[in-house]
Design a protein around this motif. Structure first.
Motif, mmCIF file in Angstrom:
data_model
loop_
_atom_site.group_PDB
_atom_site.id
_atom_site.type_symbol
_atom_site.label_atom_id
_atom_site.label_comp_id
_atom_site.label_asym_id
_atom_site.label_seq_id
_atom_site.Cartn_x
_atom_site.Cartn_y
_atom_site.Cartn_z
ATOM 1 N N SER A 26 21.986 17.408 -87.024
ATOM 2 C CA SER A 26 20.745 18.183 -87.106
ATOM 3 C C SER A 26 19.790 17.632 -88.153
ATOM 4 N N GLN A 63 20.023 26.991 -75.535
ATOM 5 C CA GLN A 63 20.874 26.655 -76.678
ATOM 6 C C GLN A 63 21.919 27.744 -76.871
ATOM 7 N N THR A 77 21.438 23.488 -91.172
ATOM 8 C CA THR A 77 22.007 24.318 -90.111
ATOM 9 C C THR A 77 22.333 23.430 -88.916
ATOM 10 N N TRP A 82 21.260 24.377 -85.828
ATOM 11 C CA TRP A 82 20.350 24.793 -84.767
ATOM 12 C C TRP A 82 19.442 23.648 -84.333
ATOM 13 N N SER A 83 18.916 23.773 -83.128
ATOM 14 C CA SER A 83 17.970 22.779 -82.629
ATOM 15 C C SER A 83 16.737 22.747 -83.521
ATOM 16 N N GLN A 87 25.319 28.914 -79.420
ATOM 17 C CA GLN A 87 26.180 28.680 -80.574
ATOM 18 C C GLN A 87 27.624 28.561 -80.097
ATOM 19 N N GLN A 124 25.744 20.244 -87.735
ATOM 20 C CA GLN A 124 25.117 20.341 -89.052
ATOM 21 C C GLN A 124 25.450 19.113 -89.886
ATOM 22 N N THR A 127 25.665 23.625 -82.066
ATOM 23 C CA THR A 127 24.809 24.088 -80.973
ATOM 24 C C THR A 127 25.033 23.214 -79.754
ATOM 25 N N TRP A 185 11.890 30.717 -77.746
ATOM 26 C CA TRP A 185 12.323 30.466 -79.114
ATOM 27 C C TRP A 185 11.147 29.912 -79.906
#
Length: 204
Positions: A127, A47, A131, A133-134, A49, A99, A80, A175
């Motif tokens: 998402s 992943q 956020t 992020w995954s 950013q 997001q 991401t 992660w």
């Protein structure tokens, strides 16, 4: 190479980093040999950013000026991107996570190259959190919609004798979501023939 301003502390490698990497190499080689896993059935993902507008902490300006502006300095919006590649060098479709709660948070279907990306199998999704992020859910869609179909297609192309028994490798980093009991249990139950191998922590 050029002289540049320092922006962060260098990540400290473990004192025994060479031993850790050697063990990781031998572990992966053992799995590849024992399960006879060809390069086409070994995939690595990560992943990253992706900031919409990259800013800079320095720019050219008139000498002596006290206020120096820079485009993108305050830009914090990002998404991401999850690139995937096989050990045979084949690039898989990417996953992009934005997001937001609905598809309205993702690029418009009329955006340049949107249709081309979808035709190539890119997975573009919100998402459904605060956020970009995954998450557990986006990881599931990554496996279900991109990785698993790729492995199954490659097994057919390679004329694997027993495709239902053939193992594949998915290599990812350490992660928190990847290493969670929930995700690993889901992988073992839903995709038992995909062996998850981790890149050693603090070694990337």
């Amino acid at each position: 190479w050029s002289f540049q301003a320092v922006t962060k502390a260098t990540q400290k490698l473990p004192a025994n980093v060479e031993d850790i990497l050697e063990e990781a190499f031998l572990r992966e080689a053992y799995v590849i040999r024992n399960y006879v896993i060809p390069a086409e059935l070994r995939v690595n993902t990560d992943q990253t950013q992706t900031v919409y507008q990259q800013g800079n902490k320095a720019t050219w300006n008139k000498r002596g000026e006290k206020q120096v502006g820079s485009i993108g300095k305050d830009e914090k919006r990002a998404f991401t991107l999850v690139p995937l590649i096989s050990a045979s060098g084949e690039l898989l479709p990417f996953q992009a996570i934005f997001q937001g709660s609905t598809d309205a948070s993702c690029p418009s279907k009329s955006s340049p190259f949107y249709q081309e990306a979808k035709e190539l199998g890119f997975c573009i999704e919100p998402s459904k959190t605060k956020t970009y992020w995954s998450t557990m859910e986006t990881m599931k869609s990554l496996v279900n919609d991109i990785i698993s179909p790729y492995f199954e297609r490659k097994k057919r192309e390679l004329n694997i004798e027993n495709p239902g028994e053939q193992r594949s490798i998915w290599k990812i980093d350490c992660w928190s979501v990847h290493k969670s009991k929930e995700f690993l249990s889901w992988m073992k139950t839903t995709h038992p023939n995909i062996i998850v191998i981790f890149v050693p922590g603090n070694c990337t």
